[in-house]
Design a protein around this motif. Structure first.
Motif, mmCIF file in Angstrom:
data_model
loop_
_atom_site.group_PDB
_atom_site.id
_atom_site.type_symbol
_atom_site.label_atom_id
_atom_site.label_comp_id
_atom_site.label_asym_id
_atom_site.label_seq_id
_atom_site.Cartn_x
_atom_site.Cartn_y
_atom_site.Cartn_z
ATOM 1 N N ASP A 98 0.814 -1.216 0.000
ATOM 2 C CA ASP A 98 0.000 0.000 0.000
ATOM 3 C C ASP A 98 0.848 1.266 0.000
ATOM 4 O OD1 ASP A 98 0.903 -0.663 2.559
ATOM 5 O OD2 ASP A 98 -0.752 0.380 3.542
ATOM 6 N N GLU A 99 2.160 1.123 0.030
ATOM 7 C CA GLU A 99 3.073 2.269 -0.038
ATOM 8 C C GLU A 99 3.701 2.292 -1.423
ATOM 9 O OE1 GLU A 99 5.828 2.058 3.214
ATOM 10 O OE2 GLU A 99 4.249 1.609 4.675
ATOM 11 N N LEU A 100 3.183 3.158 -2.277
ATOM 12 C CA LEU A 100 3.541 3.117 -3.682
ATOM 13 C C LEU A 100 4.982 3.538 -3.946
ATOM 14 C CD1 LEU A 100 0.242 4.527 -5.228
ATOM 15 C CD2 LEU A 100 0.874 2.166 -4.708
ATOM 16 N N ASP A 101 5.583 4.270 -3.020
ATOM 17 C CA ASP A 101 6.959 4.722 -3.204
ATOM 18 C C ASP A 101 7.957 3.865 -2.429
ATOM 19 O OD1 ASP A 101 6.139 5.507 -0.717
ATOM 20 O OD2 ASP A 101 6.940 7.549 -0.838
ATOM 21 N N ASN A 102 7.501 2.714 -1.945
ATOM 22 C CA ASN A 102 8.354 1.835 -1.164
ATOM 23 C C ASN A 102 8.764 0.641 -2.020
ATOM 24 O OD1 ASN A 102 9.536 0.083 0.736
ATOM 25 N ND2 ASN A 102 8.219 0.855 2.379
ATOM 26 N N ASN A 103 10.063 0.457 -2.198
ATOM 27 C CA ASN A 103 10.560 -0.587 -3.092
ATOM 28 C C ASN A 103 10.579 -1.965 -2.449
ATOM 29 O OD1 ASN A 103 11.566 -1.093 -5.780
ATOM 30 N ND2 ASN A 103 13.543 -1.598 -4.844
ATOM 31 N N VAL A 129 0.858 -20.041 -8.301
ATOM 32 C CA VAL A 129 1.690 -19.084 -7.564
ATOM 33 C C VAL A 129 0.840 -17.869 -7.240
ATOM 34 C CG1 VAL A 129 3.698 -17.574 -7.712
ATOM 35 C CG2 VAL A 129 3.798 -19.884 -8.670
ATOM 36 N N SER A 130 0.917 -17.393 -5.968
ATOM 37 C CA SER A 130 0.090 -16.266 -5.539
ATOM 38 C C SER A 130 0.856 -15.366 -4.588
ATOM 39 C CB SER A 130 -1.179 -16.777 -4.841
ATOM 40 O OG SER A 130 -1.966 -15.705 -4.381
ATOM 41 N N SER A 131 0.753 -14.050 -4.826
ATOM 42 C CA SER A 131 1.391 -13.098 -3.921
ATOM 43 C C SER A 131 0.588 -11.815 -3.746
ATOM 44 C CB SER A 131 2.799 -12.752 -4.421
ATOM 45 O OG SER A 131 2.753 -12.216 -5.731
ATOM 46 N N ALA A 132 -0.231 -11.423 -4.700
ATOM 47 C CA ALA A 132 -0.822 -10.084 -4.714
ATOM 48 C C ALA A 132 -2.079 -9.988 -3.864
ATOM 49 C CB ALA A 132 -1.144 -9.670 -6.156
ATOM 50 N N ASN A 133 -2.047 -9.092 -2.874
ATOM 51 C CA ASN A 133 -3.234 -8.738 -2.106
ATOM 52 C C ASN A 133 -3.957 -7.606 -2.840
ATOM 53 O OD1 ASN A 133 -1.476 -6.598 -1.677
ATOM 54 N ND2 ASN A 133 -1.244 -6.978 0.518
ATOM 55 N N SER A 134 -4.902 -6.933 -2.171
ATOM 56 C CA SER A 134 -5.648 -5.861 -2.838
ATOM 57 C C SER A 134 -4.723 -4.770 -3.364
ATOM 58 C CB SER A 134 -6.667 -5.240 -1.872
ATOM 59 O OG SER A 134 -7.752 -6.103 -1.647
ATOM 60 N N ALA A 135 -3.827 -4.276 -2.511
ATOM 61 C CA ALA A 135 -2.958 -3.177 -2.910
ATOM 62 C C ALA A 135 -2.059 -3.572 -4.069
ATOM 63 C CB ALA A 135 -2.132 -2.708 -1.717
ATOM 64 N N ALA A 136 -1.478 -4.768 -4.002
ATOM 65 C CA ALA A 136 -0.601 -5.219 -5.077
ATOM 66 C C ALA A 136 -1.383 -5.444 -6.368
ATOM 67 C CB ALA A 136 0.128 -6.486 -4.664
ATOM 68 N N THR A 137 -2.601 -5.933 -6.258
ATOM 69 C CA THR A 137 -3.429 -6.121 -7.446
ATOM 70 C C THR A 137 -3.639 -4.797 -8.166
ATOM 71 O OG1 THR A 137 -4.579 -8.031 -6.472
ATOM 72 C CG2 THR A 137 -5.696 -6.865 -8.267
ATOM 73 N N PRO A 180 -7.258 0.298 -0.323
ATOM 74 C CA PRO A 180 -6.220 -0.139 0.615
ATOM 75 C C PRO A 180 -5.124 0.902 0.824
ATOM 76 C CG PRO A 180 -5.836 -1.121 -1.524
ATOM 77 C CD PRO A 180 -7.105 -0.321 -1.647
ATOM 78 N N PHE A 181 -5.248 2.057 0.162
ATOM 79 C CA PHE A 181 -4.215 3.081 0.221
ATOM 80 C C PHE A 181 -4.657 4.259 1.084
ATOM 81 C CE2 PHE A 181 -4.057 0.983 -3.931
ATOM 82 C CZ PHE A 181 -2.777 0.450 -3.896
ATOM 83 N N ILE A 182 -3.725 4.837 1.808
ATOM 84 C CA ILE A 182 -4.029 5.961 2.681
ATOM 85 C C ILE A 182 -4.407 7.195 1.876
ATOM 86 C CG2 ILE A 182 -3.032 7.562 4.365
ATOM 87 C CD1 ILE A 182 -1.386 5.265 5.453
ATOM 88 N N ASP A 183 -3.702 7.432 0.769
ATOM 89 C CA ASP A 183 -3.856 8.689 0.041
ATOM 90 C C ASP A 183 -4.666 8.555 -1.244
ATOM 91 O OD1 ASP A 183 -1.978 7.125 -1.190
ATOM 92 O OD2 ASP A 183 -0.530 8.711 -1.542
ATOM 93 N N LYS A 184 -5.351 7.442 -1.419
ATOM 94 C CA LYS A 184 -6.212 7.252 -2.582
ATOM 95 C C LYS A 184 -7.550 6.700 -2.124
ATOM 96 C CE LYS A 184 -2.584 6.495 -6.038
ATOM 97 N NZ LYS A 184 -2.951 7.632 -6.896
ATOM 98 N N VAL A 185 -8.617 7.146 -2.777
ATOM 99 C CA VAL A 185 -9.956 6.675 -2.430
ATOM 100 C C VAL A 185 -10.384 5.612 -3.413
ATOM 101 C CG1 VAL A 185 -10.604 8.838 -1.314
ATOM 102 C CG2 VAL A 185 -11.045 8.530 -3.760
#
Length: 361
Positions: A167-172, A192-200, A222-227
């Protein structure tokens, strides 16, 4: 059916199906494992499962959730995202055709030592950085080989990880976790599965075979700064109540337990029939918004068990019986959560049994 309460949560099933379509469009080459744990994030697990179609599987946290779905006639694959807690559970998993995450040596040993009359489908979980559950990288390959050699385990073996900062778009960190995960995928691995809502929504390189949306399915960002609207998601739950009192209030008068708020001007206060007995957070501070007749008004005074108070303004036109929206259509749960200092996940999952769920198409 009316349960005698005027505090109700409307669950829009059309919005749920719309959100499923949006998420599928985000990951067109992936299947969906719909996460419906915690009573489908407060939306009603069975009804949500009955509504979603064309998905691969459902994800739950606990065995009792999975058994409730089976008892309701849900035949789709169900994955226990926390795995099983006791070795005796394994026979129940096989009996009800339940899949399980394997994230610890204790679970692995229990599977290897069991005498099962049918094979068990497992998802081996790699800890790529969440550091909560999952095999460390140094242990993962040995665990994979042990499961691969076991007569109790269906082949191929599915693989999974979980992101902690998607959910942190600027975090690598997410990109690094994805890189680590890919180094452990085998030529003979299953899904193979890894992506939650934010990653999707934000990290397409993580989509793989299966995406695992939870909160986004229910129309919450799932993001603080996006609706949610930024992603064309629609709120599925709208929590509603009514004004049960509208009364004049003089400057200098307080309201509620502890007399923590005092009016600085003459005004009118509205009392809403909802409180922490319904799951509305007691810690909601002064200024937390609710929606009355299309306008935002602030909570004043403490939230009590069955009621909260709002400042309607001296010249308001509201009347007893007018509808109040606590969150949902017109007032995103994430916006309310930000005022309270929590996350929308907590708001929607903590509604109590006193709140009726009204399903609409």
């Amino acid at each position: 059916m009316n349960n005698g309460s005027i505090t109700r949560a409307t669950i829009n099933l059309s919005a749920l199906k719309h959100n499923q379509l949006v998420l599928q469009q985000q990951a067109p080459n992936s299947q969906i494992l719909a996460v419906i744990k915690a009573n489908a994030y407060g939306h009603g697990m069975v009804r949500v499962a009955q509504t979603l179609s064309g998905i691969y599987a459902f994800g739950v946290a606990r065995l009792n959730e999975a058994l409730a779905l089976r008892a309701a006639g849900i035949s789709k694959p169900i994955v226990l995202l926390e795995g099983f807690f006791h070795a005796d559970d394994l026979k129940i998993l096989v009996e009800h055709n339940l899949q399980t995450v394997v994230h610890s040596q204790q679970q692995l040993d229990a599977i290897l030592a069991s005498d099962l009359n049918s094979c068990l489908q497992v998802w081996l979980k790699l800890d790529t950085g969440m550091h909560r559950i999952g095999f460390h990288e140094a242990e993962f390959d040995d665990a994979y080989q042990a499961l691969k050699a076991s007569k109790n385990v269906s082949k191929p073996i599915h693989l999974m990880t979980h992101f902690n900062c998607a959910d942190e778009l600027d975090n690598n960190i997410t990109a690094e976790q994805n890189r680590r995960f890919k180094t452990h995928i085998k030529s003979d691995s299953g899904l193979v599965s890894s992506a939650n809502s934010a990653a999707t929504l934000a990290w397409p390189q993580t989509h793989a075979d299966i995406i695992r949306p939870g909160i986004a399915l229910y129309g919450v960002s799932p993001f603080i700064d996006k609706v949610a609207e930024d992603f064309n998601l629609q709120p599925v739950m709208t929590l509603k109540s009514q004004l049960i009192s509208v009364r004049s209030h003089q400057a200098g008068e307080s309201v509620g337990y502890g007399a923590g708020w005092t009016a600085t001007n003459n005004t009118k206060l509205g009392v809403v029939a909802v409180g922490y007995g319904d799951g509305y957070p007691r810690m909601a501070p002064e200024g937390t918004p609710v929606l009355v007749n299309g306008r935002l008004v602030p909570i004043v005074g403490r939230v009590s068990m069955d009621m909260l108070t709002v400042d309607l303004g001296e010249h308001c036109r509201e009347q007893v019986g007018d509808e109040v929206i606590l969150w949902g259509k017109g007032l995103p749960a994430a916006q309310v959560a930000k005022h309270i200092g929590t996350i929308a996940y907590e708001l929607v999952t903590k509604l109590t049994a006193r709140v009726a769920l009204d399903y609409v198409q």
